[in-house]
Write a protein that holds these residues in place. Sequence first.
Motif, mmCIF file in Angstrom:
data_model
loop_
_atom_site.group_PDB
_atom_site.id
_atom_site.type_symbol
_atom_site.label_atom_id
_atom_site.label_comp_id
_atom_site.label_asym_id
_atom_site.label_seq_id
_atom_site.Cartn_x
_atom_site.Cartn_y
_atom_site.Cartn_z
ATOM 1 N N ARG A 49 1.002 -1.219 -0.048
ATOM 2 C CA ARG A 49 -0.014 -0.025 0.091
ATOM 3 C C ARG A 49 0.874 1.099 0.028
ATOM 4 O O ARG A 49 1.253 1.817 0.975
ATOM 5 C CB ARG A 49 -0.953 -0.037 1.209
ATOM 6 N N ASN A 50 1.344 1.533 -1.004
ATOM 7 C CA ASN A 50 2.130 2.813 -1.559
ATOM 8 C C ASN A 50 1.630 4.093 -1.376
ATOM 9 O O ASN A 50 2.191 5.071 -0.933
ATOM 10 C CB ASN A 50 2.981 2.652 -2.776
ATOM 11 N N LEU A 51 -0.005 4.351 -1.319
ATOM 12 C CA LEU A 51 -0.424 5.758 -1.379
ATOM 13 C C LEU A 51 -1.590 5.683 -0.308
ATOM 14 O O LEU A 51 -1.959 4.813 -0.079
ATOM 15 C CB LEU A 51 -1.216 5.649 -2.874
ATOM 16 N N SER A 52 -1.692 6.893 0.118
ATOM 17 C CA SER A 52 -2.870 7.161 1.186
ATOM 18 C C SER A 52 -4.287 7.435 0.443
ATOM 19 O O SER A 52 -4.230 7.381 -0.859
ATOM 20 C CB SER A 52 -2.192 8.466 1.851
ATOM 21 N N GLY A 53 -5.167 7.627 1.094
ATOM 22 C CA GLY A 53 -6.630 7.861 0.435
ATOM 23 C C GLY A 53 -6.531 8.991 -0.342
ATOM 24 O O GLY A 53 -6.927 9.260 -1.435
#
Length: 229
Positions: A184-188
């Motif tokens: 999970r490399n990105l935030s929302g």
Amino acid sequence: MAKPQEKVSFGQRLKQIGMVFKFTAKQDRWFAPLTAGAVLIPLALTVVAVILWGWFWLPVGILFTLLAVLIVLNLRSNKAMMNAAEGQPGAAAQIMENMRGDWRVTPAVSSTTQMDMVHLVIGRPGVILLAEGNAQRVRGLLGQEKRRLSKVIGSAPLYDYVIGQDEGELPIRKLRMTLMRLPRNLSGKDVNSLDRRLKALTARPQMPKGAIPKNMRPQRGAFRQTRGR
């Protein structure tokens, strides 16, 4: 932003489960005997528990029976859907649209008349391109999409997969598990921002609806003058 999920009533949920039962039983010859075993074994153990320790075990046994049936249904229906989807154009996009989690799917952002296509997926891992079709043709499509997307995705990771059974390709039955295992490399917020940028990139201008404004209409006689040349 992701669309909020609509609430499903209890009756609709039962109808959906019934449809899944029918589909799985039609596709999987082992589903019926496994379901029968999931019902009979817990019920038999429940009868023994009731005889030995009392009626307290009856509701517990019923709950375990329902749980066993749902586990069998989940496992076998997923396998049946993967078997039915294998080799079908657009199957990868359909699977992604039904996956749990925040996955933004744009089917067939690039395609050919031979039913080769590349799907765009945006999620917490980053940007994902899924190609279906002839391996040689879709690799060319993938290259074009990667060059186009590289201008706007910034530092977001970019993954690409060719769906198929040959060496170096990803079998469609392993698609869900493969993508769920990605980091999970990105935030929302990053996903939302990336989604807006890519939608602006892939948006195609459309003709305005309604009457043509007077200042945009051709002058009278223009078509006659053109035909006369």
